[in-house]
Design a protein around this motif. Structure first.
Motif, PDB file in Angstrom:
ATOM      1  N   GLN A 199       3.165   0.249   2.215  1.00 20.68           N
ATOM      2  CA  GLN A 199       3.344   0.701   0.796  1.00 20.68           C
ATOM      3  C   GLN A 199       2.821   2.192   0.929  1.00 20.68           C
ATOM      4  O   GLN A 199       3.248   3.001   0.133  1.00 20.68           O
ATOM      5  CB  GLN A 199       2.009  -0.236  -0.166  1.00 20.68           C
ATOM      6  CG  GLN A 199       2.529  -1.310  -0.287  1.00 20.68           C
ATOM      7  CD  GLN A 199       1.518  -2.295  -0.983  1.00 20.68           C
ATOM      8  OE1 GLN A 199       0.543  -1.880  -1.143  1.00 20.68           O
ATOM      9  NE2 GLN A 199       2.178  -3.624  -1.223  1.00 20.68           N
ATOM     10  N   SER A 200       1.825   2.685   1.771  1.00 19.12           N
ATOM     11  CA  SER A 200       1.426   3.886   1.800  1.00 19.12           C
ATOM     12  C   SER A 200       2.474   5.032   2.611  1.00 19.12           C
ATOM     13  O   SER A 200       2.803   6.072   2.043  1.00 19.12           O
ATOM     14  CB  SER A 200       0.103   4.008   2.459  1.00 19.12           C
ATOM     15  OG  SER A 200      -0.903   3.539   1.791  1.00 19.12           O
ATOM     16  N   ARG A 201       2.840   4.424   3.838  1.00 13.96           N
ATOM     17  CA  ARG A 201       3.698   5.238   4.545  1.00 13.96           C
ATOM     18  C   ARG A 201       5.108   5.490   4.077  1.00 13.96           C
ATOM     19  O   ARG A 201       5.650   6.510   3.786  1.00 13.96           O
ATOM     20  CB  ARG A 201       3.568   4.864   5.684  1.00 13.96           C
ATOM     21  CG  ARG A 201       4.709   5.602   6.786  1.00 13.96           C
ATOM     22  CD  ARG A 201       4.545   5.155   8.293  1.00 13.96           C
ATOM     23  NE  ARG A 201       5.070   3.569   8.325  1.00 13.96           N
ATOM     24  CZ  ARG A 201       6.140   3.013   8.419  1.00 13.96           C
ATOM     25  NH1 ARG A 201       6.963   3.915   8.472  1.00 13.96           N
ATOM     26  NH2 ARG A 201       6.571   1.797   8.625  1.00 13.96           N
ATOM     27  N   VAL A 202       5.774   4.279   3.501  1.00 14.79           N
ATOM     28  CA  VAL A 202       7.246   4.281   3.283  1.00 14.79           C
ATOM     29  C   VAL A 202       7.271   4.690   1.622  1.00 14.79           C
ATOM     30  O   VAL A 202       8.082   5.307   1.283  1.00 14.79           O
ATOM     31  CB  VAL A 202       7.695   3.022   3.487  1.00 14.79           C
ATOM     32  CG1 VAL A 202       9.154   2.989   3.005  1.00 14.79           C
ATOM     33  CG2 VAL A 202       7.806   2.665   4.740  1.00 14.79           C
ATOM     34  N   GLN A 203       6.525   3.841   0.684  1.00 16.34           N
ATOM     35  CA  GLN A 203       6.648   4.244  -0.535  1.00 16.34           C
ATOM     36  C   GLN A 203       5.732   5.198  -1.164  1.00 16.34           C
ATOM     37  O   GLN A 203       5.746   5.692  -2.309  1.00 16.34           O
ATOM     38  CB  GLN A 203       6.236   2.714  -1.349  1.00 16.34           C
ATOM     39  CG  GLN A 203       6.953   1.555  -0.912  1.00 16.34           C
ATOM     40  CD  GLN A 203       6.504   0.251  -1.394  1.00 16.34           C
ATOM     41  OE1 GLN A 203       5.621   0.239  -2.414  1.00 16.34           O
ATOM     42  NE2 GLN A 203       7.159  -0.881  -1.271  1.00 16.34           N
ATOM     43  N   GLY A 204       4.611   5.511  -0.742  1.00 12.22           N
ATOM     44  CA  GLY A 204       3.624   6.708  -0.785  1.00 12.22           C
ATOM     45  C   GLY A 204       3.013   6.188  -2.150  1.00 12.22           C
ATOM     46  O   GLY A 204       2.483   6.897  -2.892  1.00 12.22           O
ATOM     47  N   ALA A 215      -2.337   5.931   7.738  1.00 15.12           N
ATOM     48  CA  ALA A 215      -0.969   5.924   7.398  1.00 15.12           C
ATOM     49  C   ALA A 215      -0.924   7.027   6.380  1.00 15.12           C
ATOM     50  O   ALA A 215      -1.507   7.641   5.465  1.00 15.12           O
ATOM     51  CB  ALA A 215      -0.539   4.492   6.410  1.00 15.12           C
ATOM     52  N   GLU A 216       0.247   8.058   6.639  1.00 14.29           N
ATOM     53  CA  GLU A 216       0.657   9.178   5.709  1.00 14.29           C
ATOM     54  C   GLU A 216       1.830   9.073   5.350  1.00 14.29           C
ATOM     55  O   GLU A 216       2.912   8.463   6.132  1.00 14.29           O
ATOM     56  CB  GLU A 216       0.525  10.408   6.575  1.00 14.29           C
ATOM     57  CG  GLU A 216       0.486  11.571   5.867  1.00 14.29           C
ATOM     58  CD  GLU A 216       0.195  12.739   6.401  1.00 14.29           C
ATOM     59  OE1 GLU A 216       0.766  13.992   6.210  1.00 14.29           O
ATOM     60  OE2 GLU A 216      -0.470  12.900   7.584  1.00 14.29           O
TER      61      GLU A 216
END
Length: 434
Positions: free
Chosen positions: A141-146, A279-280
């Motif tokens: 959710q953090s890396r792909v969706q931001g 995760a970024e």
């Protein structure tokens, strides 16, 4: 009940009470209830308020119960906790009943032994599986969706509505997503990065912010910082802003490692992106307050810089020297071309020095090493560079106590050793500057 946000007390307590009543039906009645809220099963019983009260009540001779019934094993125990609790209760003549055992647990019964091993393993597996699924989902959710995954927004940002929740069930309940948007304090975040990019010191930035009366993060957001009592800029606060990649417009999750100590004075280490699942987001998700080039350049200015001779400064006894006057660890301090250690008794460069503060304590590293060599000639010798001595001090849990009872220190001559008869008994080797 481990999570109070997603569970109802009456419902959770009710079904566990019913399970307990059914288990003891025809054998006894429930005379007291102990129900923990917001406590993970991974916590030992002594760290859960209600569980600790139960064990304290069990130790009383005039207690009102002679058996303890657990409504649900997985809610009460994790790993091998059951054995410890059962042993403590049996030592006081108290039985432990479980619904899955059909009554009191008897570890002399092979069937009960196998059942307890199975339940303990299952409880651990349930926690680990849930943890793995949640962490993996949050990483995506953090890396792909931001996606913003909760917590307090960084200084200079506030939360704004970002539309309905992508999960249909959550959206039907009215849950919304959030994103970061700049608030009025964003101008000071930009100013901090601009000042640091010119080469200005972090301490100088903190001093000017205090002189200008700029609200620090804890005073600007009192609702989320009610646990903080001091309301001024410090060096660590400015460094935290300069290190935070979320100011580049990218969402970041799991950047900090877990605390290894309960003390709030220890800094939580920041981990590199490739370590342990930092995760970024792959894209910019909110307005940036600093461009990525400037942010990267500023991080470089914090790297260790070689001296004019090309070597790197090292401090052999770093973290091993303590101030006798205030109890703080002495800071590593390079002066006159050699390593030393100093204590400013809590004073920082971010504010003016209080008039009544004690004078700084300063001691040279070579003087400390010479004294240690003289103290332990048969163990360490005197031909090393000090690394062996430092290893000996650490391995024996010794602390170097520097700074006499007065605030006057002689500028020349090494400190003399005053050691107790058995310094390892107290865990400290006292070196007093006289």
């Amino acid at each position: 009940m481990s999570t109070v946000e997603f569970q109802d007390r009456e419902t959770s307590l009710g079904w566990q009470r019913e399970a307990a009543k059914e288990t003891v039906g025809g054998h006894g009645v429930i005379v007291a209830e102990f129900f923990d809220e917001g406590c993970s099963r991974r916590l030992p019983w002594r760290q859960r308020p209600a569980a600790a009260q139960l064990m304290a009540a069990a130790e009383q001779t005039n207690r009102s119960f002679d058996a303890v019934v657990i409504g649900e094993y997985e809610r009460a125990f994790y790993g091998d906790q059951f054995d410890a609790v059962l042993t403590a209760l049996r030592a006081r003549g108290i039985q432990l009943w479980l619904p899955k055992a059909g009554g009191p647990v008897n570890l002399d019964d092979p069937v009960h032994q196998a059942l307890m091993l199975f339940l303990g393993s299952q409880s651990r597996r349930e926690v680990l599986r849930a943890r793995h699924r949640v962490l993996a989902a949050m990483h995506v959710q953090s890396r792909v969706q931001g996606r913003f995954l909760g917590g307090r927004p960084p200084y200079g940002y506030r939360l704004a509505d970002a539309g309905p929740h992508p999960n249909r069930a959550h959206a039907s309940w009215g849950r919304r997503l959030h994103r970061l948007e700049p608030d009025p304090a964003a101008r000071w975040v930009r100013w901090i990065f601009e000042q640091r990019a010119t080469g200005r010191s972090v301490a100088g930035i903190a001093r000017e912010l205090n002189d200008l009366g700029v609200p620090c993060p804890s005073s600007a957001d009192r609702e989320r910082n009610r646990h903080r009592t001091r309301h001024e800029w410090i060096v660590r606060t400015v460094v935290g802003i300069l290190e935070n990649p979320r100011y580049t417009g990218r969402q970041v999750w799991n950047r900090h490692g877990a605390r290894t100590t309960a003390s709030a004075h220890h800094r939580v280490p920041t981990r590199p992106p490739a370590a342990r699942g930092w995760a970024e987001s792959e894209k910019v998700t909110h307005p940036a307050l600093v461009d990525e080039a400037t942010f990267s350049a500023i991080q470089g200015t914090r790297a260790a810089r070689p001296t004019q001779h090309g070597d790197t400064r090292t401090y052999v006894l770093a973290g091993l020297v303590q101030c006798q006057l205030c109890g703080r660890r002495l800071d590593s301090h390079w002066v006159n071309g050699r390593p030393g250690y100093r204590c400013r008794h809590g004073h920082t460069s971010a504010r003016n020095r209080p008039p009544g503060l004690a004078k700084n304590v300063y001691v040279r590293e070579d003087h400390l090493l010479d004294d240690l060599r003289a103290r332990f000639p048969e163990k360490l010798g005197d031909g090393d560079d000090g690394s062996a001595i430092a290893d000996y001090v650490r391995s024996n849990h010794l602390t170097l106590i520097c700074g006499g009872p007065t605030q006057e220190l002689k500028p020349c001559g090494p400190p003399r050793i005053r050691a107790t008869a058995d310094e390892t008994t107290e865990g400290q080797l006292q070196l007093l500057l006289l």
